[in-house]
Scaffold this active site. Structure first.
Site, PDB file in Angstrom:
ATOM      1  N   ARG A  78       6.287 -19.162  14.001  1.00  0.00           N
ATOM      2  CA  ARG A  78       7.333 -18.634  13.118  1.00  0.00           C
ATOM      3  C   ARG A  78       8.678 -18.825  13.809  1.00  0.00           C
ATOM      4  O   ARG A  78       8.772 -18.717  15.032  1.00  0.00           O
ATOM      5  CB  ARG A  78       7.103 -17.147  12.843  1.00  0.00           C
ATOM      6  CG  ARG A  78       5.884 -16.863  11.980  1.00  0.00           C
ATOM      7  CD  ARG A  78       5.929 -15.447  11.480  1.00  0.00           C
ATOM      8  NE  ARG A  78       4.683 -15.017  10.851  1.00  0.00           N
ATOM      9  CZ  ARG A  78       4.368 -15.233   9.572  1.00  0.00           C
ATOM     10  NH1 ARG A  78       5.185 -15.911   8.798  1.00  0.00           N
ATOM     11  NH2 ARG A  78       3.227 -14.792   9.077  1.00  0.00           N
ATOM     12  N   ILE A 140      -1.527 -17.264   1.808  1.00  0.00           N
ATOM     13  CA  ILE A 140      -2.477 -16.354   1.155  1.00  0.00           C
ATOM     14  C   ILE A 140      -1.741 -15.397   0.220  1.00  0.00           C
ATOM     15  O   ILE A 140      -2.359 -14.745  -0.601  1.00  0.00           O
ATOM     16  CB  ILE A 140      -3.306 -15.549   2.185  1.00  0.00           C
ATOM     17  CG1 ILE A 140      -2.423 -14.602   2.998  1.00  0.00           C
ATOM     18  CG2 ILE A 140      -4.103 -16.465   3.089  1.00  0.00           C
ATOM     19  CD1 ILE A 140      -3.211 -13.540   3.756  1.00  0.00           C
ATOM     20  N   ASP A 141      -0.411 -15.305   0.365  1.00  0.00           N
ATOM     21  CA  ASP A 141       0.354 -14.327  -0.422  1.00  0.00           C
ATOM     22  C   ASP A 141       0.634 -14.771  -1.855  1.00  0.00           C
ATOM     23  O   ASP A 141       0.995 -13.949  -2.694  1.00  0.00           O
ATOM     24  CB  ASP A 141       1.704 -14.040   0.254  1.00  0.00           C
ATOM     25  CG  ASP A 141       1.547 -13.355   1.600  1.00  0.00           C
ATOM     26  OD1 ASP A 141       0.487 -12.767   1.840  1.00  0.00           O
ATOM     27  OD2 ASP A 141       2.493 -13.432   2.406  1.00  0.00           O
ATOM     28  N   MET A 183      -3.575  -7.831   3.028  1.00  0.00           N
ATOM     29  CA  MET A 183      -2.289  -8.429   3.407  1.00  0.00           C
ATOM     30  C   MET A 183      -1.360  -8.587   2.207  1.00  0.00           C
ATOM     31  O   MET A 183      -1.806  -8.695   1.069  1.00  0.00           O
ATOM     32  CB  MET A 183      -2.500  -9.764   4.103  1.00  0.00           C
ATOM     33  CG  MET A 183      -2.734  -9.596   5.595  1.00  0.00           C
ATOM     34  SD  MET A 183      -2.786 -11.172   6.444  1.00  0.00           S
ATOM     35  CE  MET A 183      -2.611 -10.616   8.141  1.00  0.00           C
ATOM     36  N   GLU A 236      -0.473  -4.034   2.249  1.00  0.00           N
ATOM     37  CA  GLU A 236       0.207  -3.517   3.454  1.00  0.00           C
ATOM     38  C   GLU A 236       1.658  -3.142   3.154  1.00  0.00           C
ATOM     39  O   GLU A 236       2.255  -2.331   3.856  1.00  0.00           O
ATOM     40  CB  GLU A 236       0.151  -4.541   4.598  1.00  0.00           C
ATOM     41  CG  GLU A 236       0.815  -5.849   4.263  1.00  0.00           C
ATOM     42  CD  GLU A 236       0.733  -6.903   5.363  1.00  0.00           C
ATOM     43  OE1 GLU A 236       0.697  -6.556   6.539  1.00  0.00           O
ATOM     44  OE2 GLU A 236       0.715  -8.100   4.999  1.00  0.00           O
ATOM     45  N   ARG A 280     -11.184   7.414   4.840  1.00  0.00           N
ATOM     46  CA  ARG A 280     -11.216   6.445   5.932  1.00  0.00           C
ATOM     47  C   ARG A 280     -10.383   5.225   5.558  1.00  0.00           C
ATOM     48  O   ARG A 280     -10.121   4.981   4.381  1.00  0.00           O
ATOM     49  CB  ARG A 280     -12.655   5.985   6.214  1.00  0.00           C
ATOM     50  CG  ARG A 280     -13.554   7.039   6.804  1.00  0.00           C
ATOM     51  CD  ARG A 280     -13.210   7.337   8.259  1.00  0.00           C
ATOM     52  NE  ARG A 280     -14.186   8.216   8.873  1.00  0.00           N
ATOM     53  CZ  ARG A 280     -14.111   9.553   8.856  1.00  0.00           C
ATOM     54  NH1 ARG A 280     -13.106  10.155   8.234  1.00  0.00           N
ATOM     55  NH2 ARG A 280     -15.031  10.288   9.440  1.00  0.00           N
TER      56      ARG A 280
HETATM   57  O1  F6P Z   1       2.549 -14.570   4.961  1.00  0.00           O
HETATM   58  C1  F6P Z   1       1.195 -14.473   5.248  1.00  0.00           C
HETATM   59  C2  F6P Z   1       0.893 -13.174   5.944  1.00  0.00           C
HETATM   60  O2  F6P Z   1      -0.491 -13.162   6.246  1.00  0.00           O
HETATM   61  C3  F6P Z   1       1.286 -11.904   5.212  1.00  0.00           C
HETATM   62  O3  F6P Z   1       0.369 -11.522   4.198  1.00  0.00           O
HETATM   63  C4  F6P Z   1       1.335 -10.927   6.347  1.00  0.00           C
HETATM   64  O4  F6P Z   1       2.145  -9.841   6.016  1.00  0.00           O
HETATM   65  C5  F6P Z   1       1.907 -11.746   7.466  1.00  0.00           C
HETATM   66  O5  F6P Z   1       1.600 -13.094   7.165  1.00  0.00           O
HETATM   67  C6  F6P Z   1       1.383 -11.409   8.823  1.00  0.00           C
HETATM   68  O6  F6P Z   1       2.112 -12.146   9.749  1.00  0.00           O
HETATM   69  P1  F6P Z   1       1.662 -12.438  11.248  1.00  0.00           P
HETATM   70  O7  F6P Z   1       0.575 -13.448  11.222  1.00  0.00           O
HETATM   71  O8  F6P Z   1       2.896 -12.969  11.880  1.00  0.00           O
HETATM   72  O9  F6P Z   1       1.204 -11.137  11.815  1.00  0.00           O
END
Ligand code: F6P
Length: 362
Positions: A78, A140-141, A183, A236, A280
């Site tokens: 990133r 995946i989003d 996610m 999340e 839980r």
């Molecule tokens: O953008 C894809 C994703 O998996 C999101 O769903 C999640 O919030 C984020 O990346 C997690 O990022 P990282 O892999 O940097 O923890």
């Protein structure tokens, strides 16, 4: 003599299933179309490889045997992105000039960048700086503007659904409330689809702030009718109604001072208190991004890869490959980067959820 075409492949941002299938699709199609008149460079670790000119030269063999592999054979990373303005390093210096140096040094005709919502936006800045860019939508989003779906999304739905399916039996045996955190920081596509596929009773997504009292009502109603467990699929990025109006700074502070690591833990604690029932939390996390792509994503990534190769051959740059109404097409990067594709609250799947009595927290 036919001119050599030089292409660099970049996989950027969070990984997902289908990246290698897409890399393979691009590579195989380019070699089919251009034969010995194409050179392909695989940049290591996303933009990092482009900045540092760190790459591997890829021949036809490199594109074999990777269709079903998860992750990305090139690695990814990133990079800090200042919305609409710049891509920067840790010191805040623009890295675009370094990318351009690599681009010129390798005498490239085009960068093929595979990325999510953020990458589409940063890829536009790279194109604006004078480099030829073609992008593929992966995440995946499923939150990339201008494409009906992205590769990675269906595979993640499969995994998330499987997790919630498995939680059902233990939730039922123990008569517990289970919050399964899926996610999606900003968009609720994955949680909504996996929640519906796995029969969740409550689905919470960032686009619909939730009122905990509505959740308590539904849990009580279920209890009264003999269903002593409740499954909540919680994105999340889900947000409580009272937090909806907090600005970014205020919500960051609230998160830092919270006693719970994520919204799911806070919600589970609150529900225990309000219902008296045990709660839980299960967090599959990056498991949702791992493993082999499902057949749908293998096909989609291959289609996208072949379409990207065609754009290269036709010198149609500054575009993102997309799927719209079942047809593979492409749109301008300007459009792809123009906004994030949040889940529209009037989306037919939201209506389906409501129609069958799923509580969306509002
Ligand atoms: O953008 C894809 C994703 O998996 C999101 O769903 C999640 O919030 C984020 O990346 C997690 O990022 P990282 O892999 O940097 O923890």
């Amino acid at each position: 003599m036919k001119k050599m075409t030089r292409v660099a492949l970049v996989t950027s941002g969070g990984d997902c299933q289908g990246l290698n299938a897409a890399i393979r699709g691009v590579g195989k199609a380019l070699f089919e179309k251009l034969g010995e008149h194409v050179e392909i460079y695989g940049m290591y670790d996303g933009y990092r490889g482009l900045i540092d000119c760190d790459y591997k030269f890829m021949g036809p063999k490199d594109f074999s045997g990777i269709l079903t592999e998860g992750g990305t054979i090139l690695g990814t990373s990133r990079q800090d992105y200042i919305p609409g303005k710049d891509i920067v390093d840790e010191e805040g210096n623009s890295v675009i000039p370094k990318m351009k140096t690599t681009y010129n040094r390798l005498n490239l005709d085009c960068l093929i960048i595979m990325g999510g919502n953020g990458t589409q936006k940063s890829a536009k800045l790279i194109a604006d700086a004078g480099m030829n860019v073609i992008t593929l939508p992966k995440t995946i989003d499923n939150d990339i503007w201008g494409t009906d779906t992205t590769f990675g999304f269906q595979s993640a739905i499969d995994i998330a659904t499987n997790v919630v399916d498995y939680i059902h039996s233990t939730a039922s045996s123990h008569s517990r409330i289970f919050v399964v955190e899926l996610m999606g920081r900003d968009a609720g596509w994955l949680t909504l689809y996996a929640g519906i596929a796995s029969g969740a009773d409550i689905i919470l997504i960032p686009e619909i702030p939730y009122d905990v009292n509505k959740l308590v009502e539904l849990i009580q109603k279920r209890y009264d009718s003999g269903r002593t467990f409740t499954i909540i699929a919680c994105a999340e990025g889900a947000v409580a109604k009272e937090d909806e109006k907090l600005d970014e700074e205020a919500s960051r502070k609230k998160r830092e001072n919270a006693n719970h690591p994520t919204v799911s833990y806070a919600l589970a604690a609150e529900l225990e208190e309000l219902t008296g029932q045990e709660a839980r939390v299960a967090v599959p996390g990056h498991y949702q991004r791992g493993g082999p792509p499902c057949p749908y994503d293998r096909v989609l990534a291959t289609q996208f890869g072949a379409a990207a190769a065609e754009l290269v051959v036709n010198k149609q740059y500054g575009r993102m490959v997309a799927i719209q109404d079942g047809e593979i097409t492409s749109i301008t990067l300007d459009e792809a980067a123009s906004q994030t594709k949040f889940m529209p609250i009037d989306h037919p799947m939201i209506k389906v959820a409501r129609d069958i009595g799923i509580c969306l927290g509002d």
